[in-house]
Scaffold this active site. Structure first.
Site, short mmCIF file in Angstrom:
data_model
loop_
_atom_site.label_atom_id
_atom_site.label_comp_id
_atom_site.label_asym_id
_atom_site.label_seq_id
_atom_site.Cartn_x
_atom_site.Cartn_y
_atom_site.Cartn_z
N THR A 113 -4.73 -3.66 -7.26
CA THR A 113 -4.46 -2.66 -8.30
C THR A 113 -2.96 -2.47 -8.50
OG1 THR A 113 -6.53 -1.52 -7.79
CG2 THR A 113 -4.84 -0.23 -8.93
N TYR A 114 -2.20 -2.43 -7.41
CA TYR A 114 -0.75 -2.29 -7.51
C TYR A 114 -0.10 -3.62 -7.90
CZ TYR A 114 -0.72 2.51 -5.86
OH TYR A 114 -0.89 3.88 -5.77
N GLU A 137 6.67 -0.40 2.30
CA GLU A 137 7.74 -0.59 1.32
C GLU A 137 7.09 -0.95 -0.01
OE1 GLU A 137 10.48 -2.97 -1.15
OE2 GLU A 137 9.06 -3.96 0.19
N GLN A 180 6.10 5.09 16.12
CA GLN A 180 6.76 5.78 15.02
C GLN A 180 5.77 6.70 14.31
OE1 GLN A 180 8.26 2.39 12.86
NE2 GLN A 180 6.43 2.21 11.61
#
Length: 188
Positions: A113-114, A137, A180
């Site tokens: 989709t992106y 990112e 993280q």
């Protein structure tokens, strides 16, 4: 894998905390609204983007240096939709906290989709025994502003299970991105 991939993912998430929060089904609607899908897929897991973003801006005419990245090159933004300027990028993190088993390696690829909108989702592999929120990112390769939707699917994690555990894991090496929890900038 000796059992079906979707059952293996469900088993690992529920009994070993591999993905938290975990969605055992593929979700593509929020009430009447269609969303970019997330959750368990046929051979992987579609992860979501949180609402925490760092949008790149070159207001200070900085040089992008992975060994000495200038935090002033980013604008922090929290919200349901992030607008990435043309030919720029933004960092975000996953909603999901991942704990990769010692005998598993993953590859993470952006959702179509992106990709079909010129938005590239880049995520490095999750190594054996890495854990944390993954930093995502998003590159806007278009000459127009681009939208990223928080709390919706952005990438698919594909799991590769080895016949035996690795000799040295990411945890053993004390990897710099271990554990993280937020959007994490480059470290050397």
């Amino acid at each position: 894998m000796s059992i079906k991939a979707d059952k293996w993912i469900r088993h690992m998430a529920e009994s070993h905390g591999m993905i938290e929060p975990f969605e055992p089904e593929q979700i593509s609607r929020n009430g009447d609204d269609r969303i970019v899908s997330y959750g368990t897929s046929s051979y992987g897991y579609d992860i979501r983007c949180s609402n925490e973003f760092k949008i790149f801006t070159n207001i200070n005419s900085a040089v992008v240096d992975p060994k000495n990245f200038d935090e002033e090159s980013f604008v922090d933004f929290n919200g349901p939709v992030c607008i990435i300027p043309p030919n720029s990028f933004a960092l975000a993190r996953t909603v999901e906290y991942l704990r990769i088993p010692r005998n598993v390696l993953t590859i993470c690829l952006g959702k179509s989709t992106y990709a079909r909108c010129g938005i590239i989702v880049n995520v490095t592999p999750f190594e054996p025994e890495w854990e944390g929120h993954a930093t995502l990112e998003f590159s806007n390769s278009t000459p127009l502003p681009a939208k990223i939707y928080a709390n919706e699917g952005v990438a698919q994690v594909i799991f590769f299970e080895a016949d035996e555990a690795c000799a040295v894991s990411y945890r053993d090496r004390q990897g710099k991105y271990q554990g993280q929890v937020g959007v994490t900038l480059p470290k050397t």
